[in-house]
Design an enzyme around this catalytic site. Sequence first.
Site, short mmCIF file in Angstrom:
data_model
loop_
_atom_site.label_atom_id
_atom_site.label_comp_id
_atom_site.label_asym_id
_atom_site.label_seq_id
_atom_site.Cartn_x
_atom_site.Cartn_y
_atom_site.Cartn_z
N LYS A 275 0.84 -1.20 0.00
CA LYS A 275 0.00 0.00 0.00
C LYS A 275 0.88 1.25 0.00
O LYS A 275 2.04 1.20 0.38
CB LYS A 275 -0.88 0.01 1.27
CG LYS A 275 -2.02 -0.98 1.27
CD LYS A 275 -2.88 -0.79 2.52
CE LYS A 275 -3.99 -1.82 2.62
NZ LYS A 275 -5.01 -1.72 1.56
N ASP A 286 -7.78 -2.99 10.45
CA ASP A 286 -8.18 -4.09 9.57
C ASP A 286 -8.57 -5.35 10.33
O ASP A 286 -8.86 -6.39 9.73
CB ASP A 286 -7.05 -4.36 8.56
CG ASP A 286 -7.57 -4.80 7.20
OD1 ASP A 286 -8.76 -4.57 6.92
OD2 ASP A 286 -6.78 -5.38 6.44
N ASP A 345 -2.63 -7.71 -1.55
CA ASP A 345 -3.43 -6.79 -0.73
C ASP A 345 -4.90 -7.23 -0.65
O ASP A 345 -5.66 -6.68 0.12
CB ASP A 345 -3.31 -5.36 -1.31
CG ASP A 345 -3.74 -4.29 -0.32
OD1 ASP A 345 -3.89 -4.62 0.88
OD2 ASP A 345 -3.90 -3.14 -0.74
N GLU A 347 -6.03 -9.70 0.84
CA GLU A 347 -5.67 -10.76 1.80
C GLU A 347 -6.83 -11.14 2.71
O GLU A 347 -6.88 -12.27 3.21
CB GLU A 347 -4.47 -10.30 2.65
CG GLU A 347 -4.79 -9.44 3.88
CD GLU A 347 -5.47 -8.12 3.57
OE1 GLU A 347 -5.32 -7.65 2.43
OE2 GLU A 347 -6.15 -7.56 4.45
N ARG A 349 -9.97 -11.73 2.18
CA ARG A 349 -10.79 -12.84 1.67
C ARG A 349 -10.06 -14.17 1.81
O ARG A 349 -10.68 -15.21 1.97
CB ARG A 349 -11.19 -12.54 0.22
CG ARG A 349 -10.02 -12.44 -0.72
CD ARG A 349 -10.38 -11.74 -2.03
NE ARG A 349 -10.48 -10.28 -1.88
CZ ARG A 349 -10.86 -9.46 -2.85
NH1 ARG A 349 -11.19 -9.94 -4.04
NH2 ARG A 349 -10.92 -8.16 -2.65
N1 BES Z 1 -8.09 -3.81 4.28
C1 BES Z 1 -8.27 -3.46 2.94
C2 BES Z 1 -9.59 -2.75 2.64
C3 BES Z 1 -9.82 -1.42 3.31
C4 BES Z 1 -9.65 -0.25 2.60
C5 BES Z 1 -10.28 -1.33 4.61
C6 BES Z 1 -9.89 0.98 3.20
C7 BES Z 1 -10.52 -0.11 5.20
C8 BES Z 1 -10.33 1.05 4.49
C9 BES Z 1 -8.22 -4.71 2.05
O1 BES Z 1 -7.42 -5.73 2.52
C10 BES Z 1 -7.68 -4.29 0.73
O2 BES Z 1 -6.57 -3.88 0.69
N2 BES Z 1 -8.49 -4.43 -0.30
C11 BES Z 1 -8.08 -4.07 -1.62
C12 BES Z 1 -8.59 -5.13 -2.56
C13 BES Z 1 -8.03 -5.02 -3.96
C14 BES Z 1 -6.54 -5.31 -3.96
C15 BES Z 1 -8.74 -6.01 -4.85
C16 BES Z 1 -8.69 -2.72 -1.94
O3 BES Z 1 -9.82 -2.44 -1.52
O4 BES Z 1 -8.01 -1.93 -2.59
ZN ZN Z 2 -7.13 -5.82 4.52
MN MN Z 3 -5.40 -5.51 1.93
#
Ligand code: BES
Ligand code: ZN
Ligand code: MN
Length: 494
Positions: A275, A286, A345, A347, A349
Site C-alpha cells: 500500500k 483491519d 493486498d 488478503e 478474503r
Molecule cells: N483492508 C483493505 C480494505 C480497506 C480499505 C479497509 C480501506 C478499510 C479502508 C483490504 O485488505 C484491501 O486492501 N483491499 C483491496 C482489494 C483489492 C486489492 C482487490 C482494496 O480495496 O483496494
Molecule cells: Zn485488509
Molecule cells: Mn489488503
Amino acid sequence: MEIQVSTQAWHEAEADWLVVGVTESPDLSGSFAALDASLGGSLSRLVEAGDLTGKLAELLPVLDAPGLSARRLLAVGLGKADELNGERFCKAMMTAVRSVASKKDRSLALALPESLSGLSTADAAAIAARAIVVGPVGQDSLKTEPGHHPLAAATVLTPVDGEADAKAGVTKGTIIGEAMNLTRNLVDLPPEMIYPESFAERASEAAAAAGVSCRVLGQSELEAEKMGSLLAVAQGSDRPPRVVIVEYKGGKADAPTLAIVGKGVTFDSGGLSLKTSEGMLTMKCDMAGAATALGATLAIARLGLPVNVTGYMGLVENMVSGNSYKLGDILTARNGVTIEVQNTDAEGRLVLADVLSYAVDNGADKIIDLATLTGACVVALGEDVTGVFSNNQDWADAVLSAAKTAGEDAWQLPMFDHYAELLKSDVADCRNIGGRWGGAITAAKFLEKFVGEKPWVHLDIAGPSFASSNKGHREGGSTACMVRTLIEVAATLG
Ligand code: BES
Ligand code: ZN
Ligand code: MN
C-alpha cells in the site's frame, strides 16, 4: 462504576452535572416545571429568549445553578418532540456525556425525558447507559494527558412508574456499551500492541470474564486444519497467526447455531502489493471485523440471550519479508479450492476463506461475517454505510431489519452469478481479485465459495468501522459499528 437508577426529583440529584434533555418548544410541565421553579424560572426565561433552542444535540451549560443539589446543569437539545427516536436520542446523550467527560468532573445525573414519543423507557434508559459507558472513552488513552476523563458516578433519573423498565434498560445498555468499548479498544490500540497473539490473549481474558468458553488455534493447529490460504497471508510476518473461537450456548442443545466470523488482519501493509503510506495509515483497523465478532458474541452471552452463538476470529498480520507470499502463488484453501494470488493486498478474503469453511464444518447453521474488506465498498456506499451481501434473501432481510432496529445504516448489494466469472483463473480454481469494477461484490463472490449451502451474510465494514475525525456525538477511530446489529439479530433468533 455501576450506573445507579433513582426516582429522585431532578433538582434533588447530587452530581457535578445534571443533564436534562429539552425538546424544541418544550412543554414546561411536570419535572421540567419543578426544575424551572427550583431555578427561579431561569429555564423558561432561556427558552423565551431563544437561548435554549432544544435543537438536536445543542448544549447549553448553566454553570451557576443555585436551587439545585447538582453543581451545574447541562441542557441538551432533543430536537422536535415528534421526531425523537433511538438514533436521535443517542446523538443527544452521547454529545452531553462526551462534553461532561471532556472536563475533569467526576459525576453526572442524567434525567430521562418524561415524554419520549416513540421511545420506551427501557430503550431510552439503555441508550443513556450506553452513552454513559461509551462516551467517556476516547481513542487518546496513550496520550500523557488524555482529553477524556472517566466518570466516578452516574445516575439515571426516572419517574417512579418507569423504575423497573429503567433498571432493565440500564443493565442492557451497560453490557452493550462495554462490548462496544472492548471492540473499540482492540481496534484503536496500535498494531505493535495488538497482533494475532496479543489479540488472542485479550480475547481469552474477556471471554473468561464473560463466562464464555474460548479456544485458540496456533500455527501447528492451523497447519493440521490445512488452512493454506490463511497461512499464506501470515507467512510474511514475524508474528504467528491465530484463530480464536468463542462459544456461547444459551439456546437448547438442538437449536441452530449462529456463527459470527471476523476478519482480523491486525495490520495490513498490503504485502508485496504494498500500500501507499496514505493507504496504510489506518490499517490497524483491519481487524475490526474480528473485534466486532468478539464484542458482539460476549455481549450476547452476558445478556443471557437464549441462542447458541459461536464467534470465529481469523488473526494474521499482512507484512513484507523474504518469506512473504507472492503474486502467482497458488494456495490450497482448507476446503480444497485452489487460489491464484494476483494481489497480496486482497488478503482479507484469503483469511476468511479458511475460517468460513472451518465454521461450516464446526456446526454453523447460519453465518454472518464482518470484514474491512474493500475500498470499493467505501466508494460505493460512502464512509458510514455497511455493505450487505448474501446467498439467502431471508437471512439478508433478517440482518437488514436488525440493523434498522439498531439504528445502523446498512445497504444490500447484488450477487448476480455473472460476477463470479470475474474471479476465473487460467491456472487455479479462482484468483483472489476480480478486476477493476464491482470490487466489493467480487470480493463477496469469492467468500461465497467457502460457505457451502449455509445461509450467509457478509458485512463489508471498511467504511463505517473507523472514523477519521472526532465529532461532538462520537469519538473518531473505532466506531464499534454492527455490534448492536449483531446483538439485535441474536435477540430475534431466540
Ligand atoms: N483492508 C483493505 C480494505 C480497506 C480499505 C479497509 C480501506 C478499510 C479502508 C483490504 O485488505 C484491501 O486492501 N483491499 C483491496 C482489494 C483489492 C486489492 C482487490 C482494496 O480495496 O483496494
Ligand atoms: Zn485488509
Ligand atoms: Mn489488503
